[in-house]
Design a protein around this motif. Structure first.
Motif, PDB file in Angstrom:
ATOM      1  N   ALA A  17       4.252  -0.021  -5.943  1.00 20.78           N
ATOM      2  CA  ALA A  17       3.089  -1.100  -5.444  1.00 20.78           C
ATOM      3  C   ALA A  17       2.788  -0.596  -4.079  1.00 20.78           C
ATOM      4  O   ALA A  17       1.458  -0.651  -3.738  1.00 20.78           O
ATOM      5  CB  ALA A  17       3.887  -2.241  -5.383  1.00 20.78           C
ATOM      6  N   ALA A  18       3.612   0.311  -3.187  1.00 20.59           N
ATOM      7  CA  ALA A  18       2.977   0.520  -1.879  1.00 20.59           C
ATOM      8  C   ALA A  18       1.988   1.630  -2.146  1.00 20.59           C
ATOM      9  O   ALA A  18       0.833   1.731  -1.617  1.00 20.59           O
ATOM     10  CB  ALA A  18       3.899   1.266  -1.108  1.00 20.59           C
ATOM     11  N   HIS A  19       1.985   2.450  -3.112  1.00 24.48           N
ATOM     12  CA  HIS A  19       1.038   3.611  -3.224  1.00 24.48           C
ATOM     13  C   HIS A  19      -0.029   2.938  -3.887  1.00 24.48           C
ATOM     14  O   HIS A  19      -1.401   3.435  -3.600  1.00 24.48           O
ATOM     15  CB  HIS A  19       1.870   4.370  -4.533  1.00 24.48           C
ATOM     16  CG  HIS A  19       0.889   5.843  -5.114  1.00 24.48           C
ATOM     17  ND1 HIS A  19       0.599   6.812  -4.176  1.00 24.48           N
ATOM     18  CD2 HIS A  19       0.326   5.892  -6.193  1.00 24.48           C
ATOM     19  CE1 HIS A  19      -0.519   7.664  -4.770  1.00 24.48           C
ATOM     20  NE2 HIS A  19      -0.372   7.200  -5.985  1.00 24.48           N
ATOM     21  N   GLU A  20       0.059   2.220  -4.915  1.00 23.40           N
ATOM     22  CA  GLU A  20      -1.369   1.455  -5.594  1.00 23.40           C
ATOM     23  C   GLU A  20      -1.978   0.840  -4.377  1.00 23.40           C
ATOM     24  O   GLU A  20      -3.318   0.725  -4.308  1.00 23.40           O
ATOM     25  CB  GLU A  20      -0.900   0.391  -6.441  1.00 23.40           C
ATOM     26  CG  GLU A  20      -0.148   1.014  -7.879  1.00 23.40           C
ATOM     27  CD  GLU A  20       0.191   0.210  -9.094  1.00 23.40           C
ATOM     28  OE1 GLU A  20       0.124  -1.079  -8.318  1.00 23.40           O
ATOM     29  OE2 GLU A  20       0.492   0.570 -10.051  1.00 23.40           O
ATOM     30  N   GLN A  21      -1.458   0.040  -3.497  1.00 19.44           N
ATOM     31  CA  GLN A  21      -1.976  -0.561  -2.482  1.00 19.44           C
ATOM     32  C   GLN A  21      -2.774   0.301  -1.378  1.00 19.44           C
ATOM     33  O   GLN A  21      -3.742   0.017  -0.812  1.00 19.44           O
ATOM     34  CB  GLN A  21      -0.838  -1.448  -1.466  1.00 19.44           C
ATOM     35  CG  GLN A  21      -1.644  -2.229  -0.507  1.00 19.44           C
ATOM     36  CD  GLN A  21      -0.655  -3.112   0.098  1.00 19.44           C
ATOM     37  OE1 GLN A  21       0.704  -2.908   0.191  1.00 19.44           O
ATOM     38  NE2 GLN A  21      -1.055  -4.334   0.604  1.00 19.44           N
ATOM     39  N   ARG A  22      -2.135   1.529  -1.316  1.00 23.24           N
ATOM     40  CA  ARG A  22      -2.630   2.574  -0.210  1.00 23.24           C
ATOM     41  C   ARG A  22      -4.021   3.209  -0.888  1.00 23.24           C
ATOM     42  O   ARG A  22      -5.075   3.298  -0.270  1.00 23.24           O
ATOM     43  CB  ARG A  22      -1.716   3.654  -0.118  1.00 23.24           C
ATOM     44  CG  ARG A  22      -1.863   4.475   0.957  1.00 23.24           C
ATOM     45  CD  ARG A  22      -0.696   5.686   1.482  1.00 23.24           C
ATOM     46  NE  ARG A  22       0.466   5.128   1.497  1.00 23.24           N
ATOM     47  CZ  ARG A  22       1.470   5.306   0.777  1.00 23.24           C
ATOM     48  NH1 ARG A  22       1.423   5.970  -0.369  1.00 23.24           N
ATOM     49  NH2 ARG A  22       2.620   4.791   0.693  1.00 23.24           N
ATOM     50  N   ARG A  72      -5.924   1.664  -3.142  1.00 23.61           N
ATOM     51  CA  ARG A  72      -6.796   0.536  -3.039  1.00 23.61           C
ATOM     52  C   ARG A  72      -7.554   0.394  -1.677  1.00 23.61           C
ATOM     53  O   ARG A  72      -8.731   0.200  -1.579  1.00 23.61           O
ATOM     54  CB  ARG A  72      -6.197  -0.914  -3.459  1.00 23.61           C
ATOM     55  CG  ARG A  72      -5.974  -1.058  -4.960  1.00 23.61           C
ATOM     56  CD  ARG A  72      -5.365  -2.427  -5.372  1.00 23.61           C
ATOM     57  NE  ARG A  72      -4.802  -2.423  -6.514  1.00 23.61           N
ATOM     58  CZ  ARG A  72      -3.787  -2.996  -7.128  1.00 23.61           C
ATOM     59  NH1 ARG A  72      -2.830  -3.527  -6.009  1.00 23.61           N
ATOM     60  NH2 ARG A  72      -3.530  -2.828  -8.277  1.00 23.61           N
ATOM     61  N   ARG A  73      -6.842   0.190  -0.670  1.00 23.61           N
ATOM     62  CA  ARG A  73      -7.168   0.401   0.752  1.00 23.61           C
ATOM     63  C   ARG A  73      -7.972   1.683   0.883  1.00 23.61           C
ATOM     64  O   ARG A  73      -9.319   1.238   1.564  1.00 23.61           O
ATOM     65  CB  ARG A  73      -6.272   0.373   1.568  1.00 23.61           C
ATOM     66  CG  ARG A  73      -5.590  -1.064   1.845  1.00 23.61           C
ATOM     67  CD  ARG A  73      -4.289  -0.804   2.898  1.00 23.61           C
ATOM     68  NE  ARG A  73      -3.775  -2.323   2.536  1.00 23.61           N
ATOM     69  CZ  ARG A  73      -2.584  -2.549   3.447  1.00 23.61           C
ATOM     70  NH1 ARG A  73      -1.884  -1.583   3.965  1.00 23.61           N
ATOM     71  NH2 ARG A  73      -2.040  -3.734   3.342  1.00 23.61           N
ATOM     72  N   ARG A  74      -7.841   2.616   0.486  1.00 18.29           N
ATOM     73  CA  ARG A  74      -8.645   3.785   0.564  1.00 18.29           C
ATOM     74  C   ARG A  74     -10.153   3.890  -0.049  1.00 18.29           C
ATOM     75  O   ARG A  74     -11.164   4.022   0.401  1.00 18.29           O
ATOM     76  CB  ARG A  74      -7.848   5.265   0.050  1.00 18.29           C
ATOM     77  CG  ARG A  74      -8.679   6.360   0.562  1.00 18.29           C
ATOM     78  CD  ARG A  74      -8.168   7.724  -0.079  1.00 18.29           C
ATOM     79  NE  ARG A  74      -8.059   7.425  -1.583  1.00 18.29           N
ATOM     80  CZ  ARG A  74      -7.637   8.504  -2.238  1.00 18.29           C
ATOM     81  NH1 ARG A  74      -6.846   9.242  -1.688  1.00 18.29           N
ATOM     82  NH2 ARG A  74      -7.896   8.343  -3.502  1.00 18.29           N
ATOM     83  N   ILE A 121     -11.409  -4.923  -5.516  1.00 18.28           N
ATOM     84  CA  ILE A 121     -10.414  -4.585  -4.548  1.00 18.28           C
ATOM     85  C   ILE A 121     -10.306  -5.609  -3.633  1.00 18.28           C
ATOM     86  O   ILE A 121     -11.136  -5.888  -2.943  1.00 18.28           O
ATOM     87  CB  ILE A 121     -10.577  -3.245  -3.871  1.00 18.28           C
ATOM     88  CG1 ILE A 121     -10.937  -2.005  -5.012  1.00 18.28           C
ATOM     89  CG2 ILE A 121      -9.507  -2.960  -2.975  1.00 18.28           C
ATOM     90  CD1 ILE A 121     -11.194  -0.716  -4.417  1.00 18.28           C
ATOM     91  N   HIS A 122      -9.062  -6.175  -3.579  1.00 19.79           N
ATOM     92  CA  HIS A 122      -8.870  -7.385  -2.526  1.00 19.79           C
ATOM     93  C   HIS A 122      -9.665  -8.376  -2.525  1.00 19.79           C
ATOM     94  O   HIS A 122     -10.014  -9.000  -1.606  1.00 19.79           O
ATOM     95  CB  HIS A 122      -8.458  -6.860  -1.292  1.00 19.79           C
ATOM     96  CG  HIS A 122      -7.463  -5.631  -0.974  1.00 19.79           C
ATOM     97  ND1 HIS A 122      -5.991  -5.993  -1.159  1.00 19.79           N
ATOM     98  CD2 HIS A 122      -7.466  -4.320  -0.646  1.00 19.79           C
ATOM     99  CE1 HIS A 122      -5.266  -4.914  -0.866  1.00 19.79           C
ATOM    100  NE2 HIS A 122      -6.254  -4.162  -0.646  1.00 19.79           N
TER     101      HIS A 122
END
Length: 104
Positions: free
Chosen positions: A72-77, A79-81, A98-99
């Motif tokens: 989940a942290a990798h996917e969030q990273r 998406r933020r990028r 995204i978000h």
């Protein structure tokens, strides 16, 4: 800083010289037996063990979604990028939303 060398020599002498034993010469450990009037207190019983593994309730693993936090942290990273690149005007492969913001 009067007599600095003398003070250092005195501290070193106190540190490295063996003790004289004068402080403990008069002290003796005296063991006094407990009085006979004290009654033995009965030990208090422990409360019943309440382990969640001993319950009769059965948990259904299929009813909940297993989430791996590192994924989940990798996917969030990612998406933020992608969102940061979209703000700069660069198109990145990925989802269009995204978000909650439309990215492409």
């Amino acid at each position: 800083m009067h007599d600095f060398i003398g003070r250092i020599a005195m501290r070193l002498r106190l540190l490295f010289n063996p003790g004289t034993g004068r402080r403990r010469a008069g002290d003796r450990l005296v063991v006094v037996p407990p009085p006979a009037s004290w009654a033995e207190t009965p030990p208090t019983p422990l409360p019943a063990h309440r382990s969640p593994y001993g319950l009769d309730e059965h948990f259904d693993g299929a009813s909940t979604i297993a989430v791996r936090p590192y994924l989940a942290a990798h996917e969030q990273r990612l998406r933020r990028r992608e969102l940061a690149m979209a703000v700069m005007g660069l198109d990145m492969p990925g989802p269009c939303w995204i978000h909650g913001m439309e990215v492409a």
